[in-house]
Scaffold this active site. Structure first.
Site, PDB file in Angstrom:
ATOM      1  CB  THR A   1      67.080 -29.924  11.791  1.00  0.00           C
ATOM      2  OG1 THR A   1      68.365 -30.283  12.516  1.00  0.00           O
ATOM      3  CG2 THR A   1      65.900 -29.137  12.493  1.00  0.00           C
TER       4      THR A   1
ATOM      5  CB  VAL B   1      49.245 -33.323  -5.297  1.00  0.00           C
ATOM      6  CG1 VAL B   1      49.777 -33.631  -6.493  1.00  0.00           C
ATOM      7  CG2 VAL B   1      50.104 -32.462  -4.276  1.00  0.00           C
TER       8      VAL B   1
ATOM      9  CD  GLU C   1      57.703 -19.111   1.056  1.00  0.00           C
ATOM     10  OE1 GLU C   1      58.172 -18.300   1.643  1.00  0.00           O
ATOM     11  OE2 GLU C   1      57.006 -19.062  -0.022  1.00  0.00           O
TER      12      GLU C   1
ATOM     13  CB  VAL D   1      63.690 -16.108   3.358  1.00  0.00           C
ATOM     14  CG1 VAL D   1      63.407 -15.038   4.008  1.00  0.00           C
ATOM     15  CG2 VAL D   1      64.831 -16.025   2.355  1.00  0.00           C
TER      16      VAL D   1
ATOM     17  CB  ILE E   1      57.166 -16.675   7.690  1.00  0.00           C
ATOM     18  CG1 ILE E   1      57.286 -16.742   9.385  1.00  0.00           C
ATOM     19  CG2 ILE E   1      56.152 -15.529   7.140  1.00  0.00           C
ATOM     20  CD1 ILE E   1      58.071 -15.566   9.927  1.00  0.00           C
TER      21      ILE E   1
ATOM     22  CD  GLU F   1      73.535 -25.127  13.930  1.00  0.00           C
ATOM     23  OE1 GLU F   1      74.023 -26.226  14.234  1.00  0.00           O
ATOM     24  OE2 GLU F   1      72.319 -25.172  13.215  1.00  0.00           O
TER      25      GLU F   1
ATOM     26  CE  LYS G   1      67.575 -17.185   7.291  1.00  0.00           C
ATOM     27  NZ  LYS G   1      67.157 -17.496   8.900  1.00  0.00           N
TER      28      LYS G   1
END
Length: 428
Positions: A14, A34, A130, A133, A137, A191, A206
């Site tokens: 996913t 970049v 990143e 968690v 966001i 799930e 987290k």
């Protein structure tokens, strides 16, 4: 300066699909930022022959992770398999080959984050995470950089979209947990085995990561004992609403002298609280800094594209470092071994829903049992039930968890009609 940077993926589920699609859809803008082209050279998946949710050149697919790890042309390994082993071994072997790593693996970071970050730093390699968690966001990098001038003493948040969706639907539709969970599974929000989400472990992982980064703490996640949401009922939402509260699965970390209090539990939040109206699959994290005060990060906390967005952001950051010839390396953090306050010592207000015999002196007996263990009552209401029973709803004043539990054991032992139906922490 490199003109092309090669990327290898471990896993294309996913989150991997979201990251790959984001790279493909936004390639011109990403490469302009970049200053080099980005090539996905190889993708290791468990079943290379299965259909994919995104168009991928079949020639880059392999069933062997070591074709990614050992490829000398690959600069960045993106780990999106999840779990601890064999993933930790893959990452360490990628480091040994001189490769930078991007990951979204919350369990690995919570359990072995200090070890992995230390090795990356010693090898002068980047390790970014990143996506581990709160999905899309941005929270890890702000804690590392933007808020690094602050002493952060408290973080609280709604960091699991599955449980937040379930609690929102229960509150709005007046339906029981099991039925809403089944709907969430059909919609793909939960799930097939929802244990990690509904028992609070996902949120605990987290919050341990956030506490480690924000408070420079090496925390043993096994010392955290999360509470889940499966015992919350429609009646609890009714009473909470009457009292002016919402019910959320709150993850919290705060300094307590030289220890940290880290907990995940269903919590009553007053309607005025910034997190009280964070609903459905959305997440929000409230950070208190010594200089900045309260800042809140809000957005989609899970899903293919939001989490994929965070993963691509990390890829871009690593690619920029490669192009600049710099060695930003893993975030330079000082992790001090830090004890977690045992649950029994944590202090909170509590919402209690008790079944009792509807008899004279019932309320005074309950108040006496609580008082015998130094638990005082802030608010109380009584509601009639059938068969000579009544329901008491109480909000206590702050008390240690151990004192509360002893008083509840005493209440149940005093009368066969007495039963503790619900215990929920109260914040705010």
């Amino acid at each position: 300066m490199k003109s092309a940077i090669n990327i290898g993926f471990l896993g294309m589920g996913t989150v991997g699909t979201g990251a790959y699609r984001t790279l493909a859809d936004n390639r011109p803008a990403i490469e302009a930022r970049v200053g080099a082209t980005l090539n996905v050279k190889k993708i290791a998946v468990a079943h290379p022959d299965l259909p994919r949710a995104v168009a991928i050149d079949r020639g880059v697919l392999t069933g062997d992770p070591y074709e990614v790890i050992n490829d000398p042309d690959i600069d960045i390994v993106v780990e999106l398999i999840g779990g601890v082993e064999p993933v930790k071994t893959y990452i360490r072997q990628a480091f040994a080959k001189g490769k930078h790593v991007v990951s979204a693996n919350k369990e690995l970071l919570a359990k072995h984050g200090v070890e992995v970050l230390t090795e990356a730093s010693e090898r002068h390699l980047d390790f970014y995470f990143e996506g581990a968690v709160a999905g899309g966001i941005p929270i890890i990098r702000p804690l590392i950089s933007s808020l690094s001038g602050n002493r952060i003493d408290r973080i609280e948040g709604i960091v699991n979209g599955t449980t937040n969706y379930i609690l929102t639907r229960m509150a709005l539709e007046k339906r029981e947990f099991a039925k809403v969970l089944a709907d969430a599974q059909k919609l793909g929000y939960a799930e097939a085995d929802p244990t990690s989400d509904v028992d609070g472990w996902d949120a605990a992982y987290k919050m341990c990561i956030l506490a480690a980064i924000a408070m420079q703490a090496d925390v043993d996640v096994e010392a955290v004992h999360p509470e889940g949401i499966s015992r919350i009922t429609e009646r609890d939402f009714d009473y909470a609403g009457e009292l002016g509260y919402s019910i959320k699965l709150l993850a919290l970390a705060k300094r307590s002298n030289d220890r940290l209090e880290i907990r995940v539990s269903p919590t009553l939040l007053p309607e005025s609280h910034p997190l009280a109206h964070v609903d459905d699959v959305f997440n929000a994290i409230l950070v208190n800094g010594s200089s900045v005060g309260n800042v809140m990060f809000y957005g989609r906390g899970a899903g293919s594209m939001p989490t994929g967005s965070s993963v691509v952001g990390d890829i871009v950051e690593v690619a920029r470092n490669i192009c600049a010839g710099s060695s930003a390396s893993a975030p330079k953090l000082c992790f001090a071994p830090t004890a977690v306050v045992p649950v029994a010592e944590t202090v909170s207000r509590y919402y209690l829903r008790l079944q009792v015999g509807d008899r004279p002196r019932c309320l005074s007996n309950i108040a006496g049992a609580l008082g015998d263990h130094d638990v005082s009552i802030g608010r109380v209401s009584q509601h009639e039930m059938a068969d000579g029973l009544a329901e008491l709803v109480l909000i206590t004043h702050p008390c240690p968890d151990a004192d509360l539990r002893r008083s509840l054991w005493a209440i149940e032992a005093a009368d066969p009609d007495n039963a503790v139906k619900s215990v929920i922490r109260v914040e705010g």
